[in-house]
Design an enzyme around this catalytic site. Structure first.
Site, PDB file in Angstrom:
ATOM      1  N   VAL B 104      -5.553  -2.667  12.738  1.00 23.67           N
ATOM      2  CA  VAL B 104      -4.995  -2.206  12.658  1.00 23.67           C
ATOM      3  C   VAL B 104      -3.228  -3.261  12.834  1.00 23.67           C
ATOM      4  CG1 VAL B 104      -5.529   0.001  13.871  1.00 23.67           C
ATOM      5  CG2 VAL B 104      -4.937  -2.065  15.174  1.00 23.67           C
ATOM      6  N   LYS B 105      -3.970  -4.678  13.350  1.00 20.78           N
ATOM      7  CA  LYS B 105      -2.910  -5.635  13.342  1.00 20.78           C
ATOM      8  C   LYS B 105      -1.662  -5.611  14.098  1.00 20.78           C
ATOM      9  CE  LYS B 105      -5.274  -8.482   9.924  1.00 20.78           C
ATOM     10  NZ  LYS B 105      -6.745  -7.396   9.382  1.00 20.78           N
ATOM     11  N   ARG B 106      -1.768  -4.841  15.424  1.00 21.85           N
ATOM     12  CA  ARG B 106      -0.823  -4.596  16.137  1.00 21.85           C
ATOM     13  C   ARG B 106      -0.409  -5.342  17.110  1.00 21.85           C
ATOM     14  NH1 ARG B 106      -1.407  -0.747  12.110  1.00 21.85           N
ATOM     15  NH2 ARG B 106      -0.151   1.296  12.520  1.00 21.85           N
TER      16      ARG B 106
END
Lengths: 304, 304
Positions: B104-106
């Site tokens: 998700v690379k949040r």
């Protein structure tokens, strides 16, 4: 003809007479009495509650400011229900005459950023809400950002690339000093100016559809970053609850007093929790309206 | 007792005898005949199609690999329908005995990362799928990452912080050289090791629930990064379509041959498009199974 995002944003700022943008970061536990969901409420009830709250905020502020920034992080805990509320609020903000910045902070390798761009900057199906611009993370370099730029150019939308953020520990990465005398975030500023000044991205007002998120945490660095990015509109977070002052924020504007849009979130949307707004009116929306009016007034000092 | 994510992942790798992880990045236009939605299909039909496809991939690979990495970017273009499919696939992968990494690379300021952590690392309502670990962006420094660490510790989940990514232009930011002789991504590696080695995060196997995304783009840099992060499991992208070789990938493991999980995405999930798998069997799933078997075999060379 699809007009340039930067031109549209500058026109909206001129029409309202203020570069103020309200940030919508809704937490169910902070909602006004009557909207607050019960403690054990499911994702659907929570999403409904923040949707109702967002509608009230939009109604309270729409006549005063050109734009609203909606942070998707506050909707994601409620899954598909939260995402539906996020999309509906974008649509309703548009219907109320506001421009919308989707604060999504996406970014990946190019192949994957293309999918995020499709999700957040491309025309969706009839009736779905798509923001006018989104925030994007620069850690992957140009390949991670270019799919967003391409989508923005096609649809007349925009993006704000993270450059200098408002939190203290940002310095651990963004503040690292390079041998050329720049810090990492100043080097990122140079990259963003390169991306922003590519063919076809700069509108008639001199600003590009590629802007930057710049918090004026450090006055000297901010002045340098402003010089490095003459064609970029700055999205300036942190006025209000995050404590940025008028002087600091002033550094984000170009000499002609344009080129920045300033956000305040908690100090406006939770104004009803502040004693000073207790007598604003019978509805919590009156307090939000008063909080927004004070935000706009305090920004007037910035621009003299 | 909630066991440590790193211990669980190492046990799963040992049980399957391979550190291979299949990446699920489903594009509707690449789906097998019969699953491919019609060109004008709505978000709902597209989400249904990638859900069916994801189920088939899970069925094909579950007996061979310990984990699946599902990239949420490929679900977001389909809005609430896409998000429901993402959550359902996490649940179904768990039911099939796979660990799940939510790609998700949040990342945001701490206040906001807390909401992303709630969405992606906290126990959801009954029946909702929550990944065992997610990917996180380090651009905000420790404050932007710590809410994910806290959530992971509470729920026995994990995170992989982006350090060195697989794309060429990553060097524009990650590859900047610092006066201390490290590059930006090596400095980030030092930070991640600090975060990873905090009290209570390291499992009995010596690895932390805080890992790192490290693509072995540059052999020398990768070897240095491996030294800088002795307690971190590396999530290694780019085997297969992104072109990383066996030698490069080997650098990501610690001397005892553990400490990394390697992903291949397109070369496995779209194996039915490859002439070499044409005779794998009557169903596209046979080709995916054969592609996964070849991926596992080629990784065996890495570990000798």
């Amino acid at each position: 003809v699809i007009s340039n995002f930067a031109d549209r944003l500058m026109a909206a700022i001129a029409a309202r007479g203020t570069p103020a943008c309200v940030g919508l970061d809704p937490l169910p536990e902070k909602l006004p009495r009557g909207l607050k969901p019960i403690a054990e409420a499911g994702a659907d009830s929570n999403a409904q509650a923040i949707l109702q709250f967002g509608r009230g905020v939009i109604e309270a502020i729409a006549a005063m400011v050109p734009a609203i920034k909606i942070n998707i992080a506050f909707f994601e805990p409620f899954g598909e229900h939260g995402l539906r509320a996020y999309s509906m609020l974008i649509r309703e903000a548009h219907a109320a005459g506001l421009m919308v910045i989707g604060d999504v902070k996406r970014g990946d390798i190019g192949h994957t950023s293309g999918q995020y761009a499709k999700a957040h900057l491309s025309d969706g199906p009839e009736g779905s809400g798509v923001a006018d611009a989104i925030t994007v993370n620069p850690y992957f370099g140009s390949e991670g950002v270019s799919p967003f730029v391409e989508a923005a150019q096609v649809t007349g939308r925009g993006l704000f690339v993270l450059v200098q953020t408002s939190n203290e520990s940002a310095a651990q990465v963004q503040g690292l000093e390079l041998p050329n005398g720049l810090t990492v975030c100043q080097e990122v500023a140079r990259l963003v100016q390169d991306w922003a000044s590519a063919d076809g991205l700069i509108g008639s007002g001199g600003y590009s559809c590629v802007g930057a998120v710049v918090s004026p945490r450090d006055l000297e660095s901010t002045a340098r970053i402003r010089e490095l990015m003459p064609n970029c509109i700055f999205l300036v977070p942190g006025f209000g609850a995050q404590g940025r002052t008028v002087d600091e924020v002033a550094t984000c504007f170009t000499p002609d007093g344009t080129g920045a849009i300033v956000t305040a979130s908690r100090s406006v949307i939770y104004a009803y929790d502040e004693p000073k707004y207790r007598d604003a009116g019978p509805s919590w929306k009156e307090a939000v309206r008063a909080g927004c009016r004070d935000f706009v007034e305090s920004l007037r000092q910035v621009l003299g």
